[in-house]
Structure formats: C-alpha cells, structure tokens
Design a protein around this motif. Structure first.
Motif, mmCIF file in Angstrom:
data_model
loop_
_atom_site.group_PDB
_atom_site.id
_atom_site.type_symbol
_atom_site.label_atom_id
_atom_site.label_comp_id
_atom_site.label_asym_id
_atom_site.label_seq_id
_atom_site.Cartn_x
_atom_site.Cartn_y
_atom_site.Cartn_z
ATOM 1 N N ALA A 68 37.662 51.457 16.245
ATOM 2 C CA ALA A 68 37.212 51.358 14.867
ATOM 3 C C ALA A 68 35.753 51.846 14.546
ATOM 4 O O ALA A 68 35.004 51.774 15.390
ATOM 5 C CB ALA A 68 36.787 49.682 14.435
ATOM 6 N N TYR A 69 35.775 52.831 13.510
ATOM 7 C CA TYR A 69 34.675 53.533 13.453
ATOM 8 C C TYR A 69 34.547 53.838 11.771
ATOM 9 O O TYR A 69 35.685 53.720 11.072
ATOM 10 C CB TYR A 69 34.609 54.671 13.999
ATOM 11 N N GLU A 70 33.189 53.880 11.277
ATOM 12 C CA GLU A 70 33.326 54.411 9.734
ATOM 13 C C GLU A 70 33.208 55.687 9.579
ATOM 14 O O GLU A 70 33.713 56.061 8.341
ATOM 15 C CB GLU A 70 32.164 53.507 9.130
ATOM 16 N N SER A 71 32.384 56.332 10.491
ATOM 17 C CA SER A 71 32.417 57.617 10.215
ATOM 18 C C SER A 71 31.898 58.476 11.475
ATOM 19 O O SER A 71 31.475 57.804 12.343
ATOM 20 C CB SER A 71 31.195 58.109 8.968
ATOM 21 N N ALA A 72 32.066 59.781 11.562
ATOM 22 C CA ALA A 72 31.717 60.551 12.684
ATOM 23 C C ALA A 72 30.930 61.981 12.181
ATOM 24 O O ALA A 72 31.586 62.564 11.248
ATOM 25 C CB ALA A 72 33.087 60.893 13.597
ATOM 26 N N ASN A 73 30.081 62.168 12.963
ATOM 27 C CA ASN A 73 29.433 63.585 12.765
ATOM 28 C C ASN A 73 29.120 64.149 14.059
ATOM 29 O O ASN A 73 28.758 63.491 15.063
ATOM 30 C CB ASN A 73 28.198 63.228 12.254
ATOM 31 N N VAL A 74 29.275 65.552 14.149
ATOM 32 C CA VAL A 74 29.156 66.215 15.266
ATOM 33 C C VAL A 74 28.410 67.482 14.888
ATOM 34 O O VAL A 74 28.529 68.310 14.225
ATOM 35 C CB VAL A 74 30.640 66.360 16.017
ATOM 36 N N THR A 75 27.880 67.819 16.122
ATOM 37 C CA THR A 75 26.843 69.138 15.993
ATOM 38 C C THR A 75 27.555 69.843 17.380
ATOM 39 O O THR A 75 27.515 69.248 18.629
ATOM 40 C CB THR A 75 25.442 68.888 16.373
#
Length: 142
Positions: free
Chosen positions: A71-78
C-alpha cells in the motif's frame, strides 16, 4: 508453453529545429540539435534513458502494489546518470525513490528487492553499468 517476447515501437523525426517522438499515441518534443553551448529546450537521449529508468521503477511500484500487495499513496523518484566521454557510455545510475506509505521497513525492503529483480529497464541497464539507489518513506497524511 513459452510466451512470445513483447515488442515496443516508437517513431521519431528531426529537422533543423529539433525533433518529435511518438509513442503509444503521445507526442514528445526531443532535443536533437547539435549546439554544445546552447541550453537544451527538450529532453535528449540521455534524459529519455533516465526517464525510462524512472518510469520502470514507478511502474514496478504499481505492479508490486497489486502483487505483494503493497500500500502506498504516491511515489517520487530522482534518477542521476553518470557519463564518461571516452569511450562514450554511461558508467553509473543512482536513484532515490520516495514513497508515501505506512508499510513497515521490512516490506519496503521487499518492495525494493522486487524493483531490482523484476524491472526490465532496470536489469538491462544494470547489466552494463553500476546501478544503486535507495527507497525512503514518509507516513501518509491523515
């Protein structure tokens, strides 16, 4: 019974002003001009490769959310890629993936191992250069 390999296709064109890529019905402007001292106005090949790596991570987070489940709400990657000039090639890829999730640390580590094991773009690039990264989390907002 073996599954036939998947295929992917894009089209691209360029002129003196730049280029355009068409993939899955979407158009994306490309930097295809050779002007070493001019700033890029659109992503070029290196940025597109880094973007493919980032998209691979994000798509596999979504895949894992269903298969594990996770379960996750959002993901950001650099993603940062390192290039050498002679011979010209990428030598390393570093990434930092941040998830908004209440999952415990051992589940985040399981997700990270799945990203490393099942990402097609990830594994293709890891075969030719060093790939390293981390996954961090912050709790969902109430």
């Amino acid at each position: 019974m073996t599954t036939p390999p998947l295929t992917y296709s894009v089209t691209a064109r360029a002129d003196a002003d730049g280029g355009m890529l068409r993939a899955v019905g979407d158009d994306l402007a490309l930097e295809t001009r050779w002007q070493p001292d001019a700033p890029s106005t659109h992503p070029g090949p290196a940025e597109l490769l880094a973007a493919a790596f980032a998209a691979c991570l994000l798509k596999n987070v979504a895949r894992s959310s269903v298969m594990l489940p996770f379960a996750y709400e959002s993901a950001n990657v650099t993603v940062t890629m390192h290039r050498q000039d002679a011979p010209p090639r990428f030598t390393a890829i570093e990434y930092s993936l941040h998830l908004v999730s209440a999952e415990p640390a051992h589940r985040v580590e399981l997700l990270h191992r799945n990203l490393q094991k099942f990402g097609t773009v990830y594994n293709t690039l890891a075969a030719v250069c060093d790939v390293s990264g981390d996954v961090t989390t912050s709790p969902p907002s109430l």
